[in-house]
Design an enzyme around this catalytic site. Structure first.
Site, mmCIF file in Angstrom:
data_model
loop_
_atom_site.group_PDB
_atom_site.id
_atom_site.type_symbol
_atom_site.label_atom_id
_atom_site.label_comp_id
_atom_site.label_asym_id
_atom_site.label_seq_id
_atom_site.Cartn_x
_atom_site.Cartn_y
_atom_site.Cartn_z
ATOM 1 N N ARG A 42 7.034 -38.936 9.118
ATOM 2 C CA ARG A 42 5.709 -38.993 8.047
ATOM 3 C C ARG A 42 5.991 -40.725 7.271
ATOM 4 N NH1 ARG A 42 2.493 -34.923 5.829
ATOM 5 N NH2 ARG A 42 2.202 -32.808 7.700
ATOM 6 N N ARG A 46 1.151 -41.224 2.858
ATOM 7 C CA ARG A 46 0.998 -41.446 1.275
ATOM 8 C C ARG A 46 1.913 -42.189 1.137
ATOM 9 N NH1 ARG A 46 -0.587 -35.601 0.214
ATOM 10 N NH2 ARG A 46 1.108 -35.258 1.354
ATOM 11 N N ARG A 55 -6.844 -45.948 3.553
ATOM 12 C CA ARG A 55 -7.728 -44.693 3.577
ATOM 13 C C ARG A 55 -8.572 -45.003 2.315
ATOM 14 N NH1 ARG A 55 -5.736 -39.710 5.347
ATOM 15 N NH2 ARG A 55 -7.909 -39.323 3.948
ATOM 16 N N ASP A 91 -2.937 -36.160 13.927
ATOM 17 C CA ASP A 91 -2.655 -35.129 13.086
ATOM 18 C C ASP A 91 -2.718 -34.085 13.751
ATOM 19 O OD1 ASP A 91 -2.226 -33.913 9.675
ATOM 20 O OD2 ASP A 91 -2.706 -32.240 11.554
ATOM 21 N N TYR A 166 -1.909 -22.149 11.977
ATOM 22 C CA TYR A 166 -3.307 -22.257 11.239
ATOM 23 C C TYR A 166 -4.521 -21.962 10.961
ATOM 24 C CZ TYR A 166 -0.523 -26.090 9.084
ATOM 25 O OH TYR A 166 0.429 -26.912 8.225
HETATM 26 C C1 LIG Z 1 2.123 -29.552 9.751
HETATM 27 C C2 LIG Z 1 2.082 -30.714 10.093
HETATM 28 C C3 LIG Z 1 0.179 -31.187 9.358
HETATM 29 N N1 LIG Z 1 0.302 -32.825 10.576
HETATM 30 C C4 LIG Z 1 1.721 -33.097 10.446
HETATM 31 C C5 LIG Z 1 2.597 -31.360 10.703
HETATM 32 C C6 LIG Z 1 3.894 -31.295 11.584
HETATM 33 C C7 LIG Z 1 4.517 -31.995 10.630
HETATM 34 C C8 LIG Z 1 5.219 -31.242 9.018
HETATM 35 O O1 LIG Z 1 5.963 -30.307 9.436
HETATM 36 O O2 LIG Z 1 5.034 -31.951 8.190
HETATM 37 C C9 LIG Z 1 1.982 -33.895 12.113
HETATM 38 C C10 LIG Z 1 1.795 -35.433 10.881
HETATM 39 N N2 LIG Z 1 0.613 -35.405 10.238
HETATM 40 C C11 LIG Z 1 0.299 -36.942 9.792
HETATM 41 C C12 LIG Z 1 1.595 -37.051 11.347
HETATM 42 C C13 LIG Z 1 1.359 -39.061 11.199
HETATM 43 C C14 LIG Z 1 3.009 -39.929 11.368
HETATM 44 C C15 LIG Z 1 3.645 -39.438 10.593
HETATM 45 O O3 LIG Z 1 4.539 -38.295 10.409
HETATM 46 O O4 LIG Z 1 4.021 -40.425 9.582
HETATM 47 C C16 LIG Z 1 2.298 -36.766 11.723
HETATM 48 C C17 LIG Z 1 2.917 -35.848 13.145
HETATM 49 C C18 LIG Z 1 -0.344 -37.504 9.344
HETATM 50 C C19 LIG Z 1 -0.924 -36.735 8.152
HETATM 51 N N3 LIG Z 1 -1.401 -35.424 7.602
HETATM 52 C C20 LIG Z 1 -2.029 -35.712 6.190
HETATM 53 C C21 LIG Z 1 -2.026 -36.781 6.035
HETATM 54 C C22 LIG Z 1 -2.087 -36.427 4.009
HETATM 55 C C23 LIG Z 1 -3.004 -36.887 4.647
HETATM 56 C C24 LIG Z 1 -3.696 -37.776 3.522
HETATM 57 O O5 LIG Z 1 -3.458 -39.227 3.474
HETATM 58 O O6 LIG Z 1 -4.691 -37.729 2.225
HETATM 59 C C25 LIG Z 1 -1.183 -37.323 6.490
HETATM 60 C C26 LIG Z 1 -0.860 -38.980 6.535
HETATM 61 C C27 LIG Z 1 -2.967 -34.155 6.066
HETATM 62 C C28 LIG Z 1 -2.006 -33.173 6.826
HETATM 63 N N4 LIG Z 1 -1.925 -32.272 7.779
HETATM 64 C C29 LIG Z 1 -0.942 -31.048 7.778
HETATM 65 C C30 LIG Z 1 -1.041 -31.289 6.352
HETATM 66 C C31 LIG Z 1 0.850 -30.275 6.077
HETATM 67 C C32 LIG Z 1 -0.975 -32.260 5.775
HETATM 68 C C33 LIG Z 1 -1.032 -33.052 4.371
HETATM 69 C C34 LIG Z 1 -1.354 -32.025 3.898
HETATM 70 C C35 LIG Z 1 -1.485 -32.586 1.938
HETATM 71 O O7 LIG Z 1 -0.768 -32.656 1.285
HETATM 72 O O8 LIG Z 1 -2.386 -33.252 1.206
HETATM 73 C C36 LIG Z 1 -0.179 -30.320 9.207
#
Ligand SMILES: Cc1c2[nH]c(c1CCC(=O)O)Cc1[nH]c(c(CCC(=O)O)c1C)Cc1[nH]c(c(CCC(=O)O)c1C)Cc1[nH]c(c(C)c1CCC(=O)O)C2
Length: 359
Positions: A42, A46, A55, A91, A166
């Site tokens: 990550r 953010r 974004r 994602d 999910y």
């Molecule tokens: C479970 C999981 C998800 N997504 C992901 C996982 C596995 C990793 C982990 O265990 O953390 C993987 C993921 N999601 C994202 C990445 C991008 C690359 C990185 O790691 O920087 C990666 C590798 C971007 C993202 N994926 C997400 C964001 C946030 C979106 C935003 O900026 O509004 C990002 C940058 C959204 C997302 N997508 C998911 C979640 C739980 C969330 C967070 C929701 C929140 O709290 O807002 C599902």
């Protein structure tokens, strides 16, 4: 630090331009490194103001499908922190949306599925993924690889269990009760659902590796909610299928989950070169549980980045020391960067890891 530097080889400049010769790939395969590679799960996201600016006004899923945006967001942490790898900005649910599953990523919540998957008829809503579903992913990876030069790009996918959770729950879940009820109540349907998801995960990894990603990571973030027996029976074969989809491409494979201390050996055996370790298990114990055939990735607690710097520094030193027990060590957090993390602390961690591990 003695044992860290023992694994560090002389700096070479000859083939520095090939990401397949990067320290990340070398550590993943257990080869000598110039200095310990470090990146953060990550890291693109953010915690960076420049990410939030880009974004603004673009929905998460939409942003993942725009190659110029994906390229820029992926590069931001590489430029800012000097990390040894880029992680593809996408994602785990992007391939599900690409095959037509009606879902959204809700800010502050995560993926939300319009109609949860509970019956055999629901399998009809989950066609196989082909490269034609995601031409933009191929384009984004190609653009990125051209920009990144010697810095390797990590492609990724969600593992079948985490994706299934999910789909079956309909969104994030604390107890995974519907998922476990399906797994145990209708093992046939569970197996068919996970087989389909393994195809989708594997194909998504393959698209990224074929377009130029040098390493792939399979995220089974929620696998830690399972016993080892259930993991081995209901999950491991499907994760193995997903990882096997890129076996012939020669890219090292990282297999990661949270709370997976009891599962590390089984996650390695699914076909990984590197096993991700969260902050609950020391790297030394992880290496003991895994045996000699694996590299490890981890395992700084993301919450510790909020502690005073001397605490962080001490912990980084310990992690480098413990990681030296493994055939290869990729320094990372034990889970993703928390949104309120001070980005300057991440940069300092990168500098410290490099300083401590350079001869
Ligand atoms: C479970 C999981 C998800 N997504 C992901 C996982 C596995 C990793 C982990 O265990 O953390 C993987 C993921 N999601 C994202 C990445 C991008 C690359 C990185 O790691 O920087 C990666 C590798 C971007 C993202 N994926 C997400 C964001 C946030 C979106 C935003 O900026 O509004 C990002 C940058 C959204 C997302 N997508 C998911 C979640 C739980 C969330 C967070 C929701 C929140 O709290 O807002 C599902």
């Amino acid at each position: 630090m003695e044992r860290v530097t023992e694994r560090v080889m002389e700096q070479t400049t000859d083939d520095d331009a090939d990401p397949r010769d990067s320290d990340l790939v070398r550590a993943a395969l257990g080869r000598p490194v110039r200095r310990a590679p470090v990146w953060f799960m990550r890291q693109a996201g953010r915690s960076l103001p420049e990410y939030r600016a880009l974004r603004a006004g673009v929905a998460m899923l939409e942003s993942c499908r725009r190659p110029e945006l994906v390229t820029e967001i992926t590069l931001q942490p590489v430029r800012r922190h000097g990390v040894d790898a880029a992680i593809f900005f996408s994602d785990i649910v992007v391939p599900l949306a690409a095959v037509g599953v009606d879902l959204d990523i809700v800010p502050g919540t995560g993926p939300v599925v319009a109609q949860p998957f509970r019956t055999r008829a629901d399998l009809d809503r989950l066609p196989e993924l082909t490269p034609e579903h995601v031409p933009d992913i191929t384009e984004s990876v190609r653009l990125l690889v051209a920009e990144l030069g010697a810095t390797p790009l990590i492609g990724f996918a969600g593992a079948p269990f985490t994706l299934a959770s999910y789909l079956v729950e309909g969104g994030p879940s604390r107890n995974h009760e519907h998922t476990k009820a399906l797994m145990h109540g209708d093992p046939r349907l569970w197996s068919d659902l996970c087989a389909r998801l393994a195809q989708i995960s594997g194909a998504f990894l393959r698209v990224q590796a074929q377009a130029g990603a040098s390493v792939v990571q399979l995220f089974d973030s929620w696998a830690g909610v399972l016993s080892r027996a259930d993991y081995e029976r209901f999950v491991q074969p499907h994760s193995a299928t997903a990882l096997a989809a890129v076996a012939d491409l020669g890219v090292p494979r990282i297999h990661f989950g949270v709370g997976t201390g009891e599962l590390l050996g089984s996650m390695g055996a699914a076909g990984a070169d590197v096993v991700g370790v969260d902050f609950r298990v020391s790297l030394r114990d992880a290496v003991r549980r895994l045996g000699p055939g694996y590299s490890v990735q981890g395992n700084l607690d993301p919450a510790l980045l909020f502690a005073p710097w001397p605490v962080v520094e001490q912990r980084v030193r310990e992690i480098l020391d413990e990681g030296a027990d493994a055939r290869g060590h990729i320094v990372n957090l034990g889970h993703g960067v928390l949104p309120d993390t001070d980005p300057d602390v991440l940069t300092r961690v990168v500098e410290l890891v490099h300083e401590l591990s350079t001869r």
